[in-house]
Structure formats: structure tokens, C-alpha cells
Design an enzyme around this catalytic site. Structure first.
Site, PDB file in Angstrom:
ATOM      1  N   LYS A 196      39.888  39.386  51.334  1.00  0.00           N
ATOM      2  CA  LYS A 196      40.458  39.929  50.100  1.00  0.00           C
ATOM      3  C   LYS A 196      41.939  40.184  50.300  1.00  0.00           C
ATOM      4  CE  LYS A 196      40.159  43.680  46.770  1.00  0.00           C
ATOM      5  NZ  LYS A 196      39.328  44.750  46.200  1.00  0.00           N
ATOM      6  N   LYS A 254      38.820  36.204  47.693  1.00  0.00           N
ATOM      7  CA  LYS A 254      39.317  36.809  46.464  1.00  0.00           C
ATOM      8  C   LYS A 254      40.817  37.005  46.562  1.00  0.00           C
ATOM      9  CE  LYS A 254      38.920  41.108  43.954  1.00  0.00           C
ATOM     10  NZ  LYS A 254      38.511  42.483  44.043  1.00  0.00           N
TER      11      LYS A 254
END
Ligand code: PBG
Length: 330
Positions: A196, A254
Site C-alpha cells: 500500500k 493499492k
């Protein structure tokens, strides 16, 4: 003579194109993020996410039933916590009767077979808008991990099938896995937000939950000390492998569009399912350009979604899920 192979033969018409198409999107690909608020009869549009809504629990019921009928069988829950319940330690996150815990029960009541995943991080509960506890001019790792483990157990007690830690603290997957095993929750999954990045694309999400980091004298107003530097690639693989070693069942990359290289590389590297999250800012960008008439909404929606699957995503968390499935069915 002209080369014997003419590549355009396989592109002549839709029949042949569909016959040789490598990547097909189906309802089974999606995880549907849902935003939940306190109150009754509330379905409010998020300003920076056109046609995406926050639901109160009574209306959440209808929404998940509709998703189920469309063939969407997995949801990812996020709650907007009232300001007066926020503190530095995210105390409210552990409330057995908190909004998240009630939301989980609501979804399971409405749709017992719906797969319920929950976001695990402190930011919606934090008065500072950080994913961890703030102290000594830093975001405290180990103290936060303890709370994330408790929070996960609380969600599973309420009925969650999977927890999805999105905080990027070190060691949280192992702590959560051990806590779940200790409680006998041996079948609960962990979907780790493993790669992330500290991205500018999360802006609209932070509007949706009113969870943006606040001004503090000794801590920067960003998440760069825990989320990854978008300039880095090797680190994404290391993070992901560590999370798998610690007990993650699904890993995630992400955001999506700007990280297809990372997605493919991780898919080639690991042997468990890989998810991607097409985040709020990506959604907002497409909506805004389409509103202006500068891009074709449905075309871009399908093109970006197909690109995720082509790049290696087994699971796609997407605010477009419902629109896509309706388009597929039409
Ligand atoms: C919270 C969380 C965020 C997102 C998912 N979980 C925001 C953040 O890390 O600041 C972003 C999702 C989106 O932008 O759609 N930890």
C-alpha cells in the site's frame, strides 16, 4: 509475398475478438467497498465520489440484497465514526456495539452468505486521522498492532469472515493471526493491504469518512512513515512476502492504475490470490472526466478494470463493481 501471419485476422469482428479474448470480467471478480454512517434513512452521496453513497444501517440492508441479486457476493466495510467518539487510541473501534460491529451483523442478517470483509485500521476512529496511535512525535507501531489485533477479534466476534488490515504497521499480520487462532477463529481470513503506497489518490475516501490526517506540530500531515514510497518496487515484494509468511490469505496492491507493474510482479512472485484496489481518486478522476464529456465513462471503466485482471489481479476492489455488473448483464 506478404508475411503469412496477418494479426488483424483475429480482430476482424466481435465474434472472433470474443473468441480469442484472454481476459473476461465477471461478477466473481469483485469486492464491493461500502461506506456506513449512523442514523436512519440515510443514503448520502459523497461529494468527491459522484454516484457513490454512505448508507445508514437500515438502508445498508437493501443495498447488500441488491448486490447479492446482481451476483456480487463480497463486501468490504468502512465506517464513518462520529467526531465525539474519536480519540488517539481508537477506543471506539473495540466497542462490541460500535457501528462496524452492528454493520457486520446487519449485512449477515440481510444476506447470510455474503462474504463480509472489514477494514482494520485506526484512521476512521483516530482524532488525528492516522492509522496508528500518535506519540513522541511518531506513529507508534507495536502499541497500534496490539489494538489492531483486538479490533480484528471484535469484528470476527460480530460475524466478519475476513479482516483487511489497511494500516501498514510492521508485524500486524502475525499479531492478528495469533489473536484469531487464540480465540479459535481458525477459519477467518486475512486480506492484507500488503503493498500500500502513500498515494495522492486516497483523497476522496478521506472525504467520505472524514478521516484525513490533521495538522500536528511534530508529525507531518501525511502517511509516509508507514505507507510505501511510490518510487519503490523491491520493497513491495518484500512487504508482500513478509505478510504471507505472517499468515495472510490474500495480499493486495493499492492503488491500481498507477501500479500495474507492481501488480504483475507480485502476481508472478507469490502463489496466493492477489487483490488490487481501484481507489477513490481513480474513481473520482474517471467520473470527473466523464462528466465533462472528455472521456467515455463505460469504456474507461471497463478498460481499467480489465487491465487490472490482465495485469494479474484475482480480486478487484472497485467502486464501479455494481455499474460493471449491470453493464455486463445488459
Ligand atoms: C484506511 C484506508 C484508506 C483507504 C482504504 N483504507 C485511506 C488511507 O489509507 O488513507 C483508501 C481507499 C480509497 O481511497 O478508495 N487505512
Amino acid at each position: 509475398m506478404y508475411p503469412l501471419r496477418r494479426n488483424r485476422r483475429l480482430r476482424t469482428n466481435e465474434a472472433i475478438r470474443s473468441l480469442v479474448r484472454e481476459t473476461i470480467i465477471t461478477p466473481n471478480d469483485f469486492l464491493v467497498p461500502l461506506f456506513i454512517v449512523e442514523g436512519k434513512g440515510i443514503k448520502e452521496e459523497i461529494a468527491s465520489m459522484p454516484n457513490y453513497f454512505r448508507y445508514s444501517l437500515d438502508l445498508l440492508k437493501n443495498e447488500v440484497k441488491e448486490l447479492w441479486q446482481l451476483g456480487l457476493k463480497s463486501v468490504l466495510l468502512f465506517v464513518k465514526v462520529p467526531d465525539n467518539l474519536k480519540d488517539n487510541k481508537g477506543t471506539e473501534a473495540l466497542n462490541p456495539n460500535g457501528l462496524m460491529q452492528r454493520a457486520i451483523k446487519t449485512v449477515k442478517d440481510a444476506c447470510p452468505d455474503m462474504l463480509v470483509m472489514t477494514d482494520v485500521a485506526l484512521d476512521p476512529y483516530s482524532s488525528y486521522g492516522h492509522d496508528g496511535i500518535v506519540g513522541n512525535g511518531a506513529i507508534l507501531n507495536d502499541e497500534t498492532v496490539d489494538i489492531l489485533a483486538e479490533m480484528s477479534v471484535s469484528h470476527v466476534n460480530a460475524g466478519a469472515n475476513f479482516v483487511a488490515p489497511s494500516d501498514m504497521m510492521d508485524g500486524r499480520i502475525l499479531a492478528i493471526r495469533e489473536a484469531l487462532e487464540d480465540e479459535g477463529f481458525i477459519d477467518t481470513g486475512i486480506m492484507s493491504y500488503s503493498a500500500k503506497y502513500a498515494s495522492g489518490f486516497y483523497g476522496p475516501f478521506r472525504d467520505a469518512l472524514d478521516s484525513a490526517p490533521v495538522d500536528l506540530v511534530d508529525i507531518p500531515k501525511d502517511k509516509k512513515t508507514y505507507q510505501m514510497d511510490y518510487a519503490n518496487r523491491f520493497e513491495a515484494i518484500r512487504e508482500t512476502e513478509m505478510d504471507i509468511d505472517e499468515g495472510a490469505d490474500i495480499v493486495m496492491v493499492k492503488p491500481g492504475i498507477s501500479y500495474l507493474d507492481i501488480l504483475r510482479e507480485i502476481k508472478n512472485e507469490v502463489d496466493i490470490p492477489v487483490a488490487v484496489y481501484q481507489v477513490s481518486g481513480e474513481y473520482a478522476m474517471i467520473k470527473a472526466a466523464a462528466e465533462k464529456g472528455w472521456l467515455n465513462h463505460d469504456h474507461i471503466m471497463m478498460e481499467t478494470t480489465t487491465a487490472f485482471k490482465r495485469a494479474g489481479a484475482d480480486i478487484i476492489a472497485s467502486y464501479f463493481a455494481k455499474d460493471i455488473v449491470k453493464l455486463i448483464h445488459s
